[in-house]
Design an enzyme around this catalytic site. Structure first.
Site, mmCIF file in Angstrom:
data_model
loop_
_atom_site.group_PDB
_atom_site.id
_atom_site.type_symbol
_atom_site.label_atom_id
_atom_site.label_comp_id
_atom_site.label_asym_id
_atom_site.label_seq_id
_atom_site.Cartn_x
_atom_site.Cartn_y
_atom_site.Cartn_z
ATOM 1 N N TYR A 102 5.852 -18.189 5.287
ATOM 2 C CA TYR A 102 5.149 -17.978 4.022
ATOM 3 C C TYR A 102 5.258 -19.221 3.156
ATOM 4 O O TYR A 102 6.151 -20.061 3.329
ATOM 5 C CB TYR A 102 5.746 -16.773 3.302
ATOM 6 C CG TYR A 102 4.862 -16.188 2.217
ATOM 7 C CD1 TYR A 102 3.586 -15.735 2.513
ATOM 8 C CD2 TYR A 102 5.301 -16.090 0.903
ATOM 9 C CE1 TYR A 102 2.771 -15.194 1.535
ATOM 10 C CE2 TYR A 102 4.497 -15.555 -0.090
ATOM 11 C CZ TYR A 102 3.232 -15.111 0.233
ATOM 12 O OH TYR A 102 2.424 -14.586 -0.738
ATOM 13 N N SER A 202 -7.337 -3.069 5.091
ATOM 14 C CA SER A 202 -6.053 -3.547 4.568
ATOM 15 C C SER A 202 -5.796 -2.969 3.178
ATOM 16 O O SER A 202 -6.680 -2.338 2.572
ATOM 17 C CB SER A 202 -6.055 -5.075 4.503
ATOM 18 O OG SER A 202 -7.006 -5.514 3.529
ATOM 19 N N GLY A 203 -4.605 -3.216 2.660
ATOM 20 C CA GLY A 203 -4.294 -2.756 1.312
ATOM 21 C C GLY A 203 -5.219 -3.362 0.279
ATOM 22 O O GLY A 203 -5.701 -2.669 -0.635
ATOM 23 N N ARG A 226 -12.506 -0.349 17.111
ATOM 24 C CA ARG A 226 -11.327 0.395 17.542
ATOM 25 C C ARG A 226 -11.752 1.762 18.054
ATOM 26 O O ARG A 226 -12.861 2.247 17.726
ATOM 27 C CB ARG A 226 -10.338 0.528 16.388
ATOM 28 C CG ARG A 226 -10.881 1.340 15.212
ATOM 29 C CD ARG A 226 -10.017 1.173 13.994
ATOM 30 N NE ARG A 226 -10.114 -0.175 13.454
ATOM 31 C CZ ARG A 226 -9.187 -0.746 12.702
ATOM 32 N NH1 ARG A 226 -8.080 -0.082 12.403
ATOM 33 N NH2 ARG A 226 -9.348 -1.966 12.248
ATOM 34 N N TYR A 293 -8.130 -15.071 0.744
ATOM 35 C CA TYR A 293 -6.820 -14.656 0.215
ATOM 36 C C TYR A 293 -5.812 -14.390 1.325
ATOM 37 O O TYR A 293 -4.631 -14.108 1.057
ATOM 38 C CB TYR A 293 -6.973 -13.395 -0.645
ATOM 39 C CG TYR A 293 -7.399 -12.171 0.128
ATOM 40 C CD1 TYR A 293 -6.451 -11.300 0.672
ATOM 41 C CD2 TYR A 293 -8.742 -11.877 0.341
ATOM 42 C CE1 TYR A 293 -6.836 -10.179 1.385
ATOM 43 C CE2 TYR A 293 -9.128 -10.759 1.044
ATOM 44 C CZ TYR A 293 -8.175 -9.914 1.573
ATOM 45 O OH TYR A 293 -8.556 -8.806 2.290
ATOM 46 N N LYS A 378 0.525 2.095 5.573
ATOM 47 C CA LYS A 378 1.485 1.117 5.041
ATOM 48 C C LYS A 378 2.869 1.744 5.076
ATOM 49 O O LYS A 378 3.072 2.908 4.719
ATOM 50 C CB LYS A 378 1.124 0.724 3.606
ATOM 51 C CG LYS A 378 2.072 -0.318 3.008
ATOM 52 C CD LYS A 378 1.587 -0.797 1.655
ATOM 53 C CE LYS A 378 0.394 -1.705 1.788
ATOM 54 N NZ LYS A 378 0.725 -2.997 2.442
#
Length: 383
Positions: A102, A202-203, A226, A293, A378
């Protein structure tokens, strides 16, 4: 005998004088000590001494390097706050931080986790913005939220209303904030405008869908193909998604039929990179903006020359940690953003992502689940 009586009276007066002096001295000393009332605490008092925490002492795969340890808690200083962590998610950035990949890395050894909600248990005597019982979230990354308790500076926390669901509070400060800022800061979007995004499951993607729907925006949401695509599509549409399309369908000619029913996107949100980002650029309207992002594919963003020359698209990046740092001198934009998000939560227009609640002792399974492909939930540590 008269002399004895006088002596007795004299000694009694001396004793009273000493008692009064001690009382006066006590008052004077208390006035000299700035923290005389002592810390303010919740009742019953939080068990002091230590806390359980998920630590990593070296970088590597989270399931291999993260260990449950007991840490000693420092005393609560004048400007400190003792908090009891309530819930903390496992985000992709948390995984990357443990792996050592990160952009921001804490000194080792470190407690994992950058997001979560806590309850104030005790405050130092000079703390003015918080009180026992308040819900709080970290102002910025690096606090280490995968623990049962912590003593931190008042200035590292921001109060959150306690009338929103626990899971919404625990997952508020990263993904919904990222989604709101990207929908607000790069294009002047009006009701009826179109936004296209990948990583729609995603979140961040789920928050984009809900905030955009509340603003009257059309969203084109791209997900990987999927086996359970139809179930996922139905779930995202129930949140407010206008269209849900697979990565493969995005590259096919029938996509042009879609734009007969809605305008070309002014804004594209890229959390994947690679070919997926290139496809987003292909569908942007002239002069539109793509904001990156994330890079879940771990592949670079390739920008076609024609998109720059003939469509004059803009390519930007966004990192919510940087946004918070840029506004550290003035909390009002951050507070206003949280207020807007909490209002949407109270109105039922913004919900937490699907969560799998896990106890701290079962962290290894939670870390492995957080790294699985096509994860539909999550992982949230309930502390």
């Amino acid at each position: 005998m008269k002399s004895s009586l006088l002596l007795s009276v004299f000694l009694r007066q001396c004793a009273e004088t000493r008692t009064n002096f001690r009382s006066f001295s006590s008052v004077v000393l208390k006035r000299q000590v700035p923290c005389s009332p002592g810390p303010r605490r919740m009742q019953p008092r939080f068990a002091s001494g230590g806390c359980s925490a998920l630590m990593f002492r070296r970088h590597g795969e989270p399931s291999q390097v993260v260990e449950l340890e007991t840490l000693e808690l420092p005393s609560v200083g004048a400007n400190d706050v003792l908090v009891r962590m309530l819930a903390a998610p496992i985000n992709p950035a948390d995984i990357n931080m443990v792996q050592g990949t990160y952009a921001f890395l804490p000194e080792l050894p470190a407690v994992g986790g950058n997001e979560g909600v806590a309850q104030v248990v005790e405050v130092g005597c000079q703390v003015t913005t918080l009180k026992p019982g308040d819900w709080v979230i970290p102002k910025d990354a690096g606090l280490g939220t995968w623990r049962t308790a912590a003593v931190v500076s008042e200035n590292s926390l921001i109060q959150l209303p306690s009338d929103i669901p626990l899971l919404s509070a625990a997952t508020l400060s990263v993904n919904p904030c990222t989604a709101l800022r990207m929908l607000s800061d790069f294009e002047e979007l009006q009701a009826g405008d179109t936004v296209i995004q990948n990583a729609a499951n995603s979140g961040v993607g789920q928050a984009v869908i809900q905030i955009a729907a509340a603003r009257g925006l059309t969203t084109i949401n791209i997900v990987r193909d999927r086996p359970q695509f139809n179930q996922l599509s139905d779930r995202l549409k129930a949140m407010g998604a206008s269209h849900v399309i697979t990565e493969e369908a995005l590259r096919l000619p029938p996509m042009q039929e879609l734009f007969k029913t809605c305008p070309k996107p002014k804004l594209a949100l890229n959390g994947v990179g690679g070919k997926s980002a290139t496809e987003l650029l292909r569908h942007l309207e002239h002069g539109g903006t793509m904001v990156t992002y994330g890079g879940m594919s771990k592949r670079p963003v390739t920008i076609p020359v024609g998109a720059l020359i003939f469509k004059d698209v803009k390519v930007r990046g966004f990192w919510v940690t940087k946004w918070k740092a840029n506004h550290a001198h003035d909390e009002k934009p951050f507070i206003d953003m949280l207020d807007e998000l909490c209002t949407l939560i109270r109105q039922g227009k913004l919900t937490a992502p699907v969560c799998n609640q896990v106890e701290l002792g079962d962290h290894r399974r939670a870390l492995e689940a957080a790294m699985e492909p096509y994860a539909s939930a999550k992982q949230i540590l309930i502390l």
